[in-house]
Design a protein around this motif. Sequence first.
Motif, short mmCIF file in Angstrom:
data_model
loop_
_atom_site.label_atom_id
_atom_site.label_comp_id
_atom_site.label_asym_id
_atom_site.label_seq_id
_atom_site.Cartn_x
_atom_site.Cartn_y
_atom_site.Cartn_z
N VAL A 62 -5.98 5.11 -1.95
CA VAL A 62 -4.81 4.55 -1.26
C VAL A 62 -4.17 5.65 -0.41
N PHE A 63 -4.00 5.37 0.87
CA PHE A 63 -3.38 6.37 1.75
C PHE A 63 -2.45 5.69 2.73
N PRO A 64 -1.41 6.38 3.17
CA PRO A 64 -0.46 5.78 4.11
C PRO A 64 -1.04 5.73 5.52
N SER A 228 -11.98 -6.31 -9.71
CA SER A 228 -11.40 -5.36 -8.74
C SER A 228 -10.45 -6.06 -7.78
N SER A 229 -10.75 -7.33 -7.45
CA SER A 229 -9.88 -8.06 -6.52
C SER A 229 -8.50 -8.29 -7.12
N ALA A 230 -8.45 -8.57 -8.43
CA ALA A 230 -7.16 -8.79 -9.09
C ALA A 230 -6.36 -7.49 -9.13
N ILE A 231 -7.03 -6.39 -9.44
CA ILE A 231 -6.34 -5.09 -9.46
C ILE A 231 -5.84 -4.73 -8.06
N GLN A 232 -6.66 -5.00 -7.05
CA GLN A 232 -6.25 -4.68 -5.68
C GLN A 232 -5.03 -5.51 -5.27
N ASP A 233 -5.02 -6.80 -5.62
CA ASP A 233 -3.86 -7.64 -5.30
C ASP A 233 -2.60 -7.13 -5.99
N SER A 234 -2.73 -6.77 -7.26
CA SER A 234 -1.56 -6.24 -8.00
C SER A 234 -1.09 -4.93 -7.38
N LEU A 235 -2.04 -4.09 -6.97
CA LEU A 235 -1.71 -2.81 -6.36
C LEU A 235 -0.94 -3.00 -5.06
N VAL A 236 -1.44 -3.89 -4.21
CA VAL A 236 -0.77 -4.15 -2.93
C VAL A 236 0.64 -4.69 -3.15
N ASP A 237 0.76 -5.66 -4.09
CA ASP A 237 2.09 -6.24 -4.37
C ASP A 237 3.06 -5.17 -4.86
N LEU A 238 2.60 -4.31 -5.77
CA LEU A 238 3.48 -3.28 -6.32
C LEU A 238 3.92 -2.28 -5.24
N LEU A 239 2.99 -1.84 -4.42
CA LEU A 239 3.33 -0.85 -3.39
C LEU A 239 4.24 -1.46 -2.32
N ARG A 240 4.02 -2.72 -1.95
CA ARG A 240 4.92 -3.37 -0.99
C ARG A 240 6.34 -3.46 -1.55
N GLU A 241 6.42 -3.77 -2.85
CA GLU A 241 7.74 -3.85 -3.49
C GLU A 241 8.42 -2.49 -3.51
N ARG A 242 7.68 -1.45 -3.85
CA ARG A 242 8.27 -0.11 -3.91
C ARG A 242 8.64 0.42 -2.52
N ARG A 243 7.90 0.00 -1.51
CA ARG A 243 8.17 0.50 -0.16
C ARG A 243 9.08 -0.45 0.63
N LEU A 244 9.62 -1.49 -0.10
CA LEU A 244 10.63 -2.40 0.47
C LEU A 244 10.15 -3.07 1.75
N LEU A 245 8.92 -3.55 1.73
CA LEU A 245 8.37 -4.24 2.90
C LEU A 245 8.68 -5.72 2.82
N ARG A 246 9.19 -6.27 3.90
CA ARG A 246 9.47 -7.70 3.95
C ARG A 246 8.18 -8.48 4.15
N ASP A 247 8.26 -9.79 3.88
CA ASP A 247 7.06 -10.64 3.94
C ASP A 247 6.40 -10.58 5.32
N ALA A 248 7.19 -10.50 6.36
CA ALA A 248 6.65 -10.51 7.72
C ALA A 248 6.07 -9.17 8.14
N GLU A 249 6.36 -8.12 7.38
CA GLU A 249 5.91 -6.78 7.75
C GLU A 249 4.50 -6.51 7.23
N ALA A 250 3.72 -5.82 8.07
CA ALA A 250 2.36 -5.45 7.67
C ALA A 250 2.41 -4.27 6.70
N ASN A 251 1.34 -4.12 5.94
CA ASN A 251 1.25 -2.97 5.02
C ASN A 251 1.27 -1.66 5.81
N ASP A 252 2.00 -0.69 5.31
CA ASP A 252 1.97 0.65 5.93
C ASP A 252 1.10 1.59 5.10
N PHE A 253 0.08 1.01 4.48
CA PHE A 253 -0.88 1.78 3.68
C PHE A 253 -2.20 1.02 3.69
N ASN A 254 -3.26 1.73 3.38
CA ASN A 254 -4.59 1.13 3.28
C ASN A 254 -5.15 1.35 1.88
#
Length: 398
Positions: A62-64, A228-254
């Motif tokens: 995972v990297f920004p 792995s897909s379930a872990i990846q989904d949980s990971l994305v959700d957690l990082l979006r929550e921690r980085r305060l990204l709104r629903d309309a905003e794209a991920n600022d990490f890969n």
Amino acid sequence: MLGATFLLALREIRRHILRSILTTLGIIIGVAAVVTMVTLGNGVTASVQDEISSLGASNFIVFPVRTDRGTLRPFDQDDVDAVQRQIAGVTVAAGNVTANVTAFHNGQDWDTSVTGANRAFLEAQTVEVTEGRAFTRDEETAGKNVCLLGLKVREEIFLPDVSPLGEQMRLNDVSCIVVGVLEERGQGASGADDNDTVFMPLKTVQRRFRGNDDLDFFVLKYDAGYASSAIQDSLVDLLRERRLLRDAEANDFNVIDTAQVNDALGSVTGALTAMVAVIASISLLVGGIGIMNIMLVSVTERTREIGIRLAIGALAREVRLQFLTEAVVLCALGGLVGLILAFLASISLASAIEVPFVFDPTINILALAFCAFMGIVFGYYPARRASQLDPIEALRHE
């Protein structure tokens, strides 16, 4: 009868040795090309999978990334700890930072990089220490000036026959004590030599070389029993929550799944190898046509011989078997020579392009069997034509 027919076939091939060699040239080239391409393709695939495995199996990296506004928000240790605690199936999560440095020892210097990591990162990336030891927990917590050497750095600034363990070296203006030497590694994901680095505790590199607590990226290793897909989904959700990204905003990490990358690259290299092998196999078809052509010439040349055999009681199927055996032996001998050339060419080319030589007995056996099958396919018509000759007309032939 089969033994006698085989000996007759060898006698005819030896009688016209130059013609036999020229006839089988297409078979030889075709087999050598196909087997060499498949062997090199297997070597390239093994090399790619080796490089991917250096990133660790069953891992996410995972990297920004920069947003549309051009901002880059790095991760910190709190993000890594949250992932470790809150996502089921994650066994290891560890951050990493790097900095370019110049290493000094015993009057020698070498431009390299220093990597800040902890034992969890070494575990996730399957980095082994072959001499000495890894960092202790106290050294990681306190950010001690201890280091692990990559093999390239050791070769460049340390004497070859002297153990570097316990020696003091300097990275820029920071001194450190060598406590371990890393195993030989391959090329990293960025194309850099993974042996050309020095590992130090994460806190040491952050404090002494970076001046902040940011992480370049972090790695998490997950239990293969989890999807792995379930872990990846949980990971994305957690990082979006921690980085305060709104629903309309794209991920600022890969997030990169190394298992998926490995499978994808394996499929691509396998498809390319198959395509090249199919193209190279065209020469096998050309060689088969050459076999049929020369066998037809042989039937014409030996018409009187065929007539004598039929006149003294030889059955049509025996004549057919004789010519069919000659075609099969001719193709099989060409295939055998092609396999020998392919073996030598594969070793040479694998060494030249620096990929492992991967001997595949299956493709070699299949190639030889296919050559024998081609002897049957392209030799059947000339053999049938020989068996259908009229004995009286054949005896009149000059």
